[in-house]
Design an enzyme around this catalytic site. Structure first.
Site, PDB file in Angstrom:
ATOM      1  N   GLY A 157       0.927  -0.900  -0.088  1.00 53.29           N
ATOM      2  CA  GLY A 157      -0.191   0.077  -0.328  1.00 53.29           C
ATOM      3  C   GLY A 157       1.250   0.758   0.313  1.00 53.29           C
ATOM      4  CB  THR A 302      -3.522   1.081   9.637  1.00 56.00           C
ATOM      5  OG1 THR A 302      -3.295   1.292   8.195  1.00 56.00           O
ATOM      6  CG2 THR A 302      -2.398   0.337  10.582  1.00 56.00           C
ATOM      7  CG  ASP A 394      -1.824  -3.204   0.559  1.00 51.70           C
ATOM      8  OD1 ASP A 394      -1.469  -2.828  -0.297  1.00 51.70           O
ATOM      9  OD2 ASP A 394      -1.768  -3.154   2.100  1.00 51.70           O
ATOM     10  N   PRO A 395      -4.227  -6.469  -1.633  1.00 55.27           N
ATOM     11  CG  PRO A 395      -3.499  -7.601  -3.616  1.00 55.27           C
ATOM     12  CD  PRO A 395      -3.391  -6.359  -3.064  1.00 55.27           C
ATOM     13  CG  HIS A 396       0.086  -7.592   1.344  1.00 58.54           C
ATOM     14  ND1 HIS A 396       1.180  -7.205   0.187  1.00 58.54           N
ATOM     15  CD2 HIS A 396      -0.538  -6.984   2.003  1.00 58.54           C
ATOM     16  CE1 HIS A 396       1.564  -6.029   1.418  1.00 58.54           C
ATOM     17  NE2 HIS A 396      -0.196  -6.344   1.517  1.00 58.54           N
ATOM     18  CE1 TYR A 425      17.690   1.006 -20.795  1.00 57.98           C
ATOM     19  CE2 TYR A 425      17.831  -1.076 -19.691  1.00 57.98           C
ATOM     20  CZ  TYR A 425      17.912  -0.186 -19.388  1.00 57.98           C
ATOM     21  OH  TYR A 425      17.881   0.608 -18.330  1.00 57.98           O
ATOM     22  CB  SER A 450      12.742  -5.829 -10.887  1.00 58.31           C
ATOM     23  OG  SER A 450      14.349  -5.744 -11.915  1.00 58.31           O
TER      24      SER A 450
END
Length: 642
Positions: A157, A302, A394-396, A425, A450
């Site tokens: 998140g 939260t 958040d899927p988690h 590239y 990444s």
């Protein structure tokens, strides 16, 4: 999009289970996942010879390397089993964690071995497509048009919130950049800087369309903040509830906006944004000439799990546009509560009428009699999410998918052009003939580089098995909501716990908006707020990882402090209800609470919960007895006045 399985869903078949009840199936599918990958390797160009021979595999150093590998893994397993937190157990009621879906775990492991990197399509030809599909699944859940919206997976998140503010910041500076460009300034002719800073998000995006037609978009974008930076305070204020996650302070730092430009919005006694004060602050800022860069609503705070009045924010923006010609970006931080919107959708992704929704809950025993959910204002808050410009989810968390899986969804995908980058590239152009109007180049359009394609596969697989509607995630999430309601009700009516000659009472902070239940213990007759806070801090210490015996502990929870510094006078409502004086509150200015996200799926039967509650009362009594005993033995400063 592949149509999710519409057959009846059995929630108990989705998870390994607290006692590994579904271990046989899980092990079979785990073996299948590994075996398929091994076959894939072996079958790649079968004419190629094996490069590691049996003779080499029997060499002494080869065997020793395997033995060392086994030893390290056994050591790791021992560490994990001894000190990891058992999220899967109903004995854990703390952070937003629970048992995770078997299908997402298996999909992650299956994909992880192929090691796709979703930064570049050529490094992840399969999982990049899965991520785009999963993002559009979430867009549909939030009521966005999948042909016009855009969503993708993030690490959590925090990054999703960053992206929401990133696009809001860049969007705000486009009109100013247009005014500076000789060939484009006619698009905003006659408008003052104040007017340019108060254009609506949709109006700004319409201007970018015109820039693209003229072939000027890249040149103008270079004149926006992404090219020339921002002048301190030039973009206006960001209005964020006091209940905000700390990521918002970091976002202001990272994006160079400056934390001093956050305007905190007071919250009411239910820890939702105070609508009257929000309106007052907004109108005051506009009248003082301050542009508003963005306003944030929180769907699932939260610390309290509260659902903000998103509908009131949307109404307020429309009113500001109508009365003052002032508009702003709206972002919803639904990292915690976003998936709950599935509870409101039928199988055709239609947001259900309130009365029809309640009728279906009762008919299918999703929300039983005696549990009133959702409150009508919570319903309206979820409904209005479709009008927000971007949403963090958040899927988690309530997606029951393993870490790390956050996501961000944007209502109008044109906004992605304001942040996208392209490096030949790494990234590939999308051919117009292949449908460029429905695709966004993933790697060049996100904050991260990444990223694990395995995460995208886990989210995608979960959505295919468990539809994002009342018959899918609705059944899963509903179990936690019901259990949380029962838990809050029992806390509110619980009889005092007696330890020797001392008596203790436990009460919830408020009734939950979905399944975060906050509560505290108070010694009856002791009206010292400092003693109250020490008692609850000690309860946390012996009911958490801090005890040093996480795995063998019989109850685990989390905690937080609600202070004047963060919440102003709002916690006073609860402090007063517990019998503390105003003088105590003014002296201490903080109340320490225990915090329980009741996400377990395994206490939905009334008889199971009844047995659980009786056992929990015994645990509470034993913990309090331990605290009292330690006080008596130490003879030091008493934790609680006798």
């Amino acid at each position: 999009m592949n149509t999710p399985n519409a057959s009846p869903l059995n929630v108990d078949a989705l998870f390994i289970g607290p006692k590994s009840e579904n271990r046989v199936f899980f092990k079979e599918m785990m073996e299948y996942a590994v075996s398929e990958h091994l076959h894939w390797r072996a079958d790649f160009h079968p004419e190629d010879p094996a490069l590691v021979t049996p003779v080499e595999q029997h060499a002494g150093d080869f065997r020793q390397t395997l033995y060392r590998t086994e030893g390290i893994l056994r050591q790791l397993s021992s560490k994990l089993k001894n000190t990891s937190v058992p999220w899967f157990s109903p004995r854990y009621l703390g952070h937003m964690n629970a048992d995770t879906l078997m299908v997402s775990n298996l999909a992650y492991v299956m994909t992880m071995m192929y090691n796709p990197n979703n930064c570049a399509h050529e490094a992840s030809p399969t999982t990049t497509e899965l991520e785009v599909e999963a993002g559009l699944d979430l867009c549909r859940m939030f009521g966005y048009d999948p042909k016009r919206s855009w969503g993708h997976i993030t690490s959590g998140g925090t990054v999703a919130n960053y992206e929401g503010m990133w696009v809001a910041r860049n969007l705000k500076t486009i009109p100013l950049a247009i005014a500076q460009h000789e060939k484009a300034r006619d698009l905003v002719a006659g408008k003052s800087e104040k007017e340019l800073l108060n254009l609506s998000p949709s109006a700004v995006l319409d201007l970018t369309d015109e820039l693209k037609k003229r072939g000027l978009f890249e040149e103008v974008r270079a004149l926006s903040c992404r090219g020339v930076g921002i002048k301190q305070g030039s973009l206006g204020k960001i209005l964020v509830p006091q209940s905000k996650h700390y990521s918002w302070m970091k976002a202001m730092d990272v994006l160079g906006i400056g934390q001093e430009h956050i305007v905190p919005l007071p919250v009411d006694e239910n820890y939702r944004t105070d609508v009257a004060k929000m309106r007052e602050i907004t109108f005051r800022l506009i009248k003082e000439g301050h542009p508003i860069l963005a306003m944030v609503s929180v769907v699932g705070t939260t610390e309290e799990g509260s659902i903000d009045h998103v509908d009131e924010v949307i109404k307020l923006r429309a009113e500001c546009e109508r009365k003052y010609g002032a508009s702003f970006y709206v972002h919803v931080d639904a990292a915690y509560g976003g998936y709950v919107r599935a509870m409101f959708l039928d199988e055709d992704n239609r947001f259900m009428d309130y009365d029809a929704l309640l009728a279906r809950y009762r008919a299918e025993d999703i929300i039983p009699a005696g549990v009133t959910w959702p409150k009508h204002d919570v319903y309206e808050g979820f409904k209005a999410m479709a009008e927000a410009d971007s949403i963090t989810v958040d899927p988690h968390k309530v997606g029951y998918i393993q870490y790390a899986a956050g996501a961000v969804c944007m209502k109008d995908k044109r906004i992605v052009d304001l942040i996208s980058y392209h490096a030949a590239y790494v990234f590939e152009e999308v051919d117009e003939a292949e449908g460029a109007d429905t695709k966004v180049v993933l790697g060049s359009s996100i904050m991260e580089g990444s990223k694990a394609g395995a995460t995208a596969a886990a989210v995608w697989a979960a959505h295919r098995l468990v539809p994002l509607n009342i018959g899918g995630y609705g059944k899963v999430i509903g179990r936690g909501i019901v259990t949380a309601d029962w838990f809050a009700q029992r806390l509110a009516s619980a009889k005092p716990l007696t330890v020797g000659r001392r008596r203790f009472e436990v009460r919830p902070i408020m009734h939950p908006d979905f399944h975060m239940v906050n509560f505290t213990f108070k010694e009856i007759g002791n009206d010292s707020l400092e003693d109250h806070n020490r008692l609850n801090k000690k309860m946390y210490e012996i009911c958490s990882y801090a005890s040093g015996r996480t795995y063998t502990n019989d109850f685990l929870t989390s905690s937080t402090s609600l202070s004047v510094e963060e919440y102003g006078d709002t916690p006073w409502h609860y402090v007063a209800s517990r019998g503390f004086s105003r003088a105590e509150w003014d002296k201490v200015e903080s109340v320490y609470i225990l915090r329980a996200a009741v996400m377990t799926h395994f206490l939905r039967k009334a008889e199971d919960f009844d047995a659980y509650w009786e056992q929990l009362r015994e645990v509470f009594a034993a913990k309090l007895a331990h605290i009292v005993d330690m006080e008596d033995k130490t003879g030091a400063d008493t934790l609680i006045a006798a």
